[in-house]
Design an enzyme around this catalytic site. Structure first.
Site, short mmCIF file in Angstrom:
data_model
loop_
_atom_site.label_atom_id
_atom_site.label_comp_id
_atom_site.label_asym_id
_atom_site.label_seq_id
_atom_site.Cartn_x
_atom_site.Cartn_y
_atom_site.Cartn_z
N LYS A 281 0.79 -1.19 0.05
CA LYS A 281 -0.01 -0.03 -0.02
C LYS A 281 1.10 1.36 -0.09
O LYS A 281 2.25 1.23 0.32
CB LYS A 281 -0.79 0.03 1.43
CG LYS A 281 -1.96 -1.00 1.58
CD LYS A 281 -2.44 -0.88 2.65
CE LYS A 281 -3.73 -2.24 2.98
NZ LYS A 281 -4.88 -1.97 1.93
N ASP A 292 -7.52 -3.35 10.51
CA ASP A 292 -8.02 -4.22 9.63
C ASP A 292 -8.49 -5.71 10.25
O ASP A 292 -8.76 -6.64 9.60
CB ASP A 292 -6.87 -4.68 8.68
CG ASP A 292 -7.38 -4.76 7.12
OD1 ASP A 292 -8.55 -4.64 6.72
OD2 ASP A 292 -6.61 -5.57 6.48
N ASP A 351 -2.82 -7.63 -1.70
CA ASP A 351 -3.54 -6.71 -1.01
C ASP A 351 -5.05 -6.90 -0.88
O ASP A 351 -5.56 -6.37 0.03
CB ASP A 351 -3.21 -5.43 -1.44
CG ASP A 351 -3.84 -4.23 -0.47
OD1 ASP A 351 -3.91 -4.52 0.88
OD2 ASP A 351 -4.16 -3.20 -0.42
N GLU A 353 -6.12 -9.68 0.37
CA GLU A 353 -5.83 -10.73 1.48
C GLU A 353 -7.14 -11.15 2.46
O GLU A 353 -7.15 -12.49 2.60
CB GLU A 353 -4.67 -10.50 2.31
CG GLU A 353 -4.99 -9.62 3.53
CD GLU A 353 -5.48 -8.33 3.24
OE1 GLU A 353 -6.16 -8.01 4.06
OE2 GLU A 353 -5.12 -7.82 2.29
N ARG A 355 -10.19 -11.44 1.79
CA ARG A 355 -11.03 -12.69 1.10
C ARG A 355 -10.33 -14.09 0.96
O ARG A 355 -11.18 -14.90 0.99
CB ARG A 355 -11.49 -12.04 -0.53
CG ARG A 355 -10.63 -12.14 -1.29
CD ARG A 355 -10.60 -11.41 -2.38
NE ARG A 355 -10.83 -10.11 -2.22
CZ ARG A 355 -11.28 -8.94 -2.88
NH1 ARG A 355 -11.56 -9.25 -4.33
NH2 ARG A 355 -11.27 -7.60 -2.52
#
Length: 505
Positions: A281, A292, A351, A353, A355
């Site tokens: 990112k 997160d 990124d 990740e 899911r």
């Protein structure tokens, strides 16, 4: 040495039949109209002449009753408090529980340096007032030394006296007990989210969740990295490969111990920090990725809350935890991993990740043959592009999706139903595997993530996915009962849905 569970500092909430002498401030509600503000008092224990004098004073200093407007004035002689804080509720015919909650929260945030607060907002909606005052008083100061810790005049109130006609009323006691439990659960989720990744990594998160679960009488199972590898949790293992702090999977089970109780599965994304991995990112704003794991925090808090409330449903939370870091051992764009259950996925973007860990957890959760499954995650930046920072996107089985969204709106978390367009599904086809983890374009990113997760939900399970990328973490200024940082969304949505299923099936 035992692990400490999150212990958010919230004020004591008590029922009161009158304004006590120990109260420092009385908080009242003020409505707005074309004819000027009016005090909304209900069956309150204050003389009408005193109220009239108070209203004159408030009008003299310009109070309007506008939603969440705060006006503090010296108390009339007939009240045993030093001052009165009038908080706006807006138009009288548009007041709902969420407005009371927000106004109570705004009042709580304003009343620093005060020990005891009495309020008549409880005569409008007792449960909402209790939740609003508790959550508006929440602060996170664990990592502040004496240099910056709040001084006495900056600390929130420690006792809230909620004025009601009778303190012995069983219904009022039950409403307050439920509101207190909900506020504690929301604050617990906030506490997890606000704890920095230096101190909350997968193993520590798992230990704290375990301690919290065991304290609530839940059955707890924790899989470490070796067990995850052995049992084929390829998504969780793949995402965690780049970190020196290995992943975990936590299972928290609550049983209502009732025949034919509905079975509800909860799944929450627990990425304790997300750099994006090799698909790294931008540096600006990356510190917010401490949030997160907000989906996992909400799920852990919700299953514990279900146990405390004794809901008439069996609830099992399956919580994957990993840290997404770039390193020589991290998964690469182009790698193929095998998810729990056998589906292969080409990782186009490391990124995306969340899911991958959710897919493993969803398959495992479906092995229990639940009637309903709710998963929640800070999943996509596309959620914020589509719906902003305060509106969760709800996807899934259409009937259950709409039910979850409607209940979310009722409790003020404002979930909004979103589609899963068929034409986007083929964009998840992979050149080399069963699925790709992203589409080759940026259109409908939130919906594409939902379509990816749908592939892992067992046939016949009513499913809802709640994307809370923006709503779970407030990077702006405080509002209502929400401060900066973790918000606790969507704890109140999930517990309301669980209770609704327990009652109506």
């Amino acid at each position: 040495m035992p692990v400490s569970t999150p212990t958010p500092a919230l004020p004591e909430l008590v029922l009161a039949g009158s304004v006590s002498k120990r109260a420092d401030v009385l908080v009242i509600g003020l409505t707005s109209s074309d004819n000027g503000p009016e005090i909304l008092f209900g069956d309150g224990p204050v003389d009408e002449a005193v109220l009239g004098e108070l209203l004159d004073t408030l009008q003299a200093v310009g109070a309007t009753g506008r939603s969440e407007e705060l006006t503090r004035v010296p108390a009339p002689a007939g009240l045993p408090v030093g001052s009165v804080l009038a908080v706006g509720l807006g138009a009288a015919d548009r007041i709902d529980a969420e407005q009371v909650r927000r106004s109570a929260g705004a009042a709580a945030r304003a009343l620093t340096g005060v020990t005891t607060v009495a309020t008549t907002l409880s005569s409008v909606d007792l449960g909402a007032a209790a939740e609003g005052f508790a959550l508006g008083s929440y602060t996170f100061t664990e990592f502040r030394s004496a240099k910056s810790a709040p001084k006495d005049d900056a600390r929130p109130a420690t006792r809230i006296e909620l004025l009601v006609p009778s303190v012995r009323d069983r219904a009022a006691k039950a409403v307050l007990a439920r509101a207190t439990a909900i506020a504690e659960a929301v604050a617990t989720a906030r506490e997890f989210v606000n704890t920095p990744p230096s101190h909350l990594y997968p193993a520590e998160f798992a230990e704290r969740a375990k301690a919290l679960g065991e304290a609530a009488g839940l059955k707890v199972e924790v899989l470490d990295e070796k067990a995850l590898e052995k049992q084929g949790y390829g998504g969780i293992v793949g995402v965690g490969k780049g970190s020196s702090r290995p992943p975990r999977l936590v299972r928290l089970s609550y049983s209502a111990k009732k025949r034919k109780a509905p079975k509800i599965a909860l799944v929450g994304k627990g990425i304790t920090f997300d750099t994006g991995g090799i698909s790294i990112k931008p540096a600006a704003g990356m510190e917010a990725m401490t949030s997160d794991m907000a989906g996992a925090a909400a799920v852990v808090a919700t299953v514990v809350l279900a146990a405390k409330l004794g809901v008439a449903a069996d609830v099992v939370a399956t919580v994957p935890m990993a840290e997404n870091m770039p390193s020589s051992t991290a998964q690469r764009p182009g790698d193929v991993l095998t998810q729990y259950g056998g589906t292969t996925v080409e990782v186009i973007n490391t990124d995306a990740e969340g899911r991958l860990v959710l897919a493993d957890a969803i398959v495992r959760a479906c092995e229990d043959e639940p009637d309903y499954l709710i998963d929640t995650a800070t999943l996509t930046g596309a959620q914020m592009v589509a719906l902003g920072n305060r509106t969760p996107g709800v996807m899934g089985s259409e009937e259950f999706r709409d039910r979850v969204a409607a209940l979310s709106q009722e409790v003020g978390e404002n979930g909004w139903p979103m589609p899963l367009p068929e034409e986007l599904r083929r964009d998840l086809d992979s050149r080399v595997a069963d699925l790709a983890n992203v589409t080759p374009h940026r259109w409908g990113g939130m919906l594409a993530a939902g379509l990816f997760l749908k592939e892992f939900v067992a046939e016949g399970v009513q499913w809802a996915h709640i994307d809370v990328a923006g709503p779970a973490f407030n990077t702006g200024g405080p509002f209502g009962y929400v401060g900066k940082g973790g918000t606790g969304v969507p704890v109140r949505t999930m517990i309301t849905v669980i209770e609704d299923i327990a009652e109506r099936g």
